[in-house]
Design an enzyme around this catalytic site. Structure first.
Site, PDB file in Angstrom:
ATOM      1  N   SER A 144     -10.121  -1.188   7.141  1.00  0.00           N
ATOM      2  CA  SER A 144      -9.571  -0.894   5.808  1.00  0.00           C
ATOM      3  C   SER A 144      -8.942  -2.048   5.052  1.00  0.00           C
ATOM      4  CB  SER A 144      -8.520   0.201   5.916  1.00  0.00           C
ATOM      5  OG  SER A 144      -9.128   1.439   5.727  1.00  0.00           O
ATOM      6  N   LYS A 191       0.854  -1.192   0.000  1.00  0.00           N
ATOM      7  CA  LYS A 191       0.000   0.000   0.000  1.00  0.00           C
ATOM      8  C   LYS A 191       0.889   1.241   0.000  1.00  0.00           C
ATOM      9  CE  LYS A 191      -3.916   1.724   2.833  1.00  0.00           C
ATOM     10  NZ  LYS A 191      -4.826   1.375   3.956  1.00  0.00           N
ATOM     11  N   SER A 222      -9.768   1.552   3.115  1.00  0.00           N
ATOM     12  CA  SER A 222      -8.895   2.381   2.312  1.00  0.00           C
ATOM     13  C   SER A 222      -7.841   1.604   1.529  1.00  0.00           C
ATOM     14  CB  SER A 222      -8.180   3.386   3.223  1.00  0.00           C
ATOM     15  OG  SER A 222      -7.315   2.706   4.115  1.00  0.00           O
TER      16      SER A 222
END
Ligand code: GLN
Length: 485
Positions: free
Chosen positions: A166, A67, A142
């Site tokens: 997330s 990420k 997210s």
């Protein structure tokens, strides 16, 4: 070779037998990453193959993604925010370093909701992340790009972060496994802080066994993270097939009461969940309903928002265009900061920082921030009380399939109708509990996940129980586009 469906274990076997080289695997992943660029899964795709491993490990030579809120020395790291759009860190996050040392090959940095705030995958400075199962739908956030890239078959695993859900929510919408271990089990050093008391590092894969393999590599004490746990010196992979006979699970009656929902799709999820409970009972789990005061359940979302916005406002105070962030012109220091922050953040972030600043004002702290901490404690105490008797809590990971991308979804209006069913996973962040989502069923070709949360430090048991649940459900190693779902 059918690279897309292969588990880490299968890829490793092929590497060991010299049926494929690690560079060829990297090229497969790189080609797939480029051919799906319209999905916006990556902020940066890495084109140069670099393999580094001192010792042989189960992930040596395996491609993966990170990420874009993990620090990678010399590689652009934007947190999907305009304010960091050109930021190149000078040090490595511990999780990245451990993967690098174990020989895993980084394929790219994945798109997130700006600064990891949000749950839709629609707020990155590079635009919306699309669900590979259906381009009209969001993948959730997210950790949107990490979930989507694993669901699309580009890489067998990807690293994410989870502050409220997330990892575990996009895993549900992507039909993949998403796991965040106990708070402190994986170092947060080098993860851009969102809400430090809630932030966890975790990962996505396409089966529970692969999740155990990767967790074994990235977990462990790190002196650079002051909240890091002592090593548990367990190999989770070794315990994954232990017997679960007599293990006790509960679900929260008030959350999975079919009667309270109007939506047919939610009713279907709840019916499927209850059918799964019956199957799990036949396989040796003991499962019971538990009841929790609705006042506590309804408090989950506001408590999460209060604490996370307050901590985020403080953590991100360094993004001023002075120490960090793109600098904008101004006649004095205040104007420089004002312009950098006004131009650097999207609506959602600004709204959350306004909330956070308000919550942290001296006159509001007691009523808003400290009371939220107290209610957080009440929720965690209640779950810990249940954990005296039960080994885990099981619930649907989402009410239904991934939502369509609409303007309302994008603007993240605080939805007064948002159900506890959509927000309960923050409980695991409140208490630091290990928590995993795995695919439960497909509805019109779209996945919905089931979530299992266990006692702190019992990461091994959570993976062990999840393995059994995966066996019972029978869904693993699926990628978007498979027509047998
Ligand atoms: N969806 C939650 C939020 O909006 C969770 C985000 C997260 O876990 N990083 O903040």
């Amino acid at each position: 070779m059918d690279y897309k469906h292969k588990s880490i274990k299968e890829l490793k076997e092929m590497l060991d037998k010299n049926e494929v080289t690690s560079e060829e695997l990297f090229k497969e992943a790189n080609t797939l990453a480029h051919s799906t660029e319209e999905g916006n899964y990556f902020v940066t795709i890495i084109d140069k193959y670099r393999k580094r491993a001192k010792e042989d490990t189960l992930i040596n030579g395996i491609p993966y993604a990170l990420k874009d809120n993990f620090s990678t020395s010399g590689i652009l790291t934007t947190a999907s925010s305009n304010i960091l759009k050109d930021y190149v860190p000078v040090y490595d996050a511990t999780v990245y370093k451990r993967l690098k040392d174990a020989g895993a090959v980084l394929v790219g940095k994945t798109t997130l909701d700006e600064l990891a705030m949000g749950g839709t995958g629609t707020t990155a400075h590079t635009g919306i992340v699309f669900n590979p199962h259906d381009k009209k739908r969001l993948i959730g956030g997210s950790s949107a790009g990490s979930a989507a890239a694993v669901a699309a078959g580009i890489i067998p695993f990807a690293i994410g972060s989870d502050t409220g859900d997330s990892i575990r929510k996009p895993a549900s919408f992507g039909g993949v496994v998403g796991f965040k271990p106990t708070y402190g089990r994986i170092s947060r050093y080098g993860l851009f802080a969102f809400a430090s008391s809630l932030d966890h590092v975790g990962l996505f894969s396409r089966n529970v066994e692969d999740t155990a393999i990767v967790t074994d590599i990235i977990k462990g004490n790190d002196p650079k993270d002051m909240t890091s746990l002592k090593d548990d010196n367990l190999c989770y992979l070794e315990h994954i097939h232990d017997s679960i006979k007599g293990r006790k699970l509960f679900y929260i009656k008030e959350i999975v009461d079919e009667e309270i929902y109007q939506d047919e799709d939610i009713k279907k999820t709840i019916r499927t969940f209850k059918e799964l409970m019956e199957k799990l009972k036949k396989e040796g789990f003991l499962i019971e309903e538990a009841s929790i005061d609705e006042k506590l359940l309804k408090a989950i979302y506001p408590v999460y928002m209060t604490i996370s916005c307050a901590e985020a406002t403080s953590n991100n105070a360094n993004l001023t265009g002075i120490q960090f962030g793109s600098r904008k012109d101004g006649k004095d220091i205040n104007e420089v900061m004002f312009n950098a922050r006004t131009l650097g953040f999207s609506e959602l972030i600004k709204r959350r920082f306004v909330l956070g600043s308000y919550i942290l004002q001296k006159e509001n702290q007691e009523k808003l921030f400290l009371n939220s901490l107290r209610v957080r404690r009440l929720i965690v105490d209640k779950i810990n009380e249940l954990f005296k008797e039960f080994d885990g809590m099981i619930l649907p990971a989402s009410g239904s399939v991934a939502p369509l991308i609409t303007d309302d979804v994008k603007s993240e209006k605080l939805d007064p109708k948002a159900t506890v069913l959509e927000n309960h996973m923050a409980i695991a962040n409140f208490g630091g509990f290990p928590s995993i989502t795995l695919p439960m069923y497909y509805h019109n070709g779209l996945p919905v996940g089931v979530n299992l949360t266990g006692r702190v430090r019992e990461d091994s048991l959570v993976l062990n129980m999840a393995q059994k649940i995966e066996d019972v459900i029978g869904i693993k190693n699926k990628v978007a586009g498979d027509d047998d779902v």
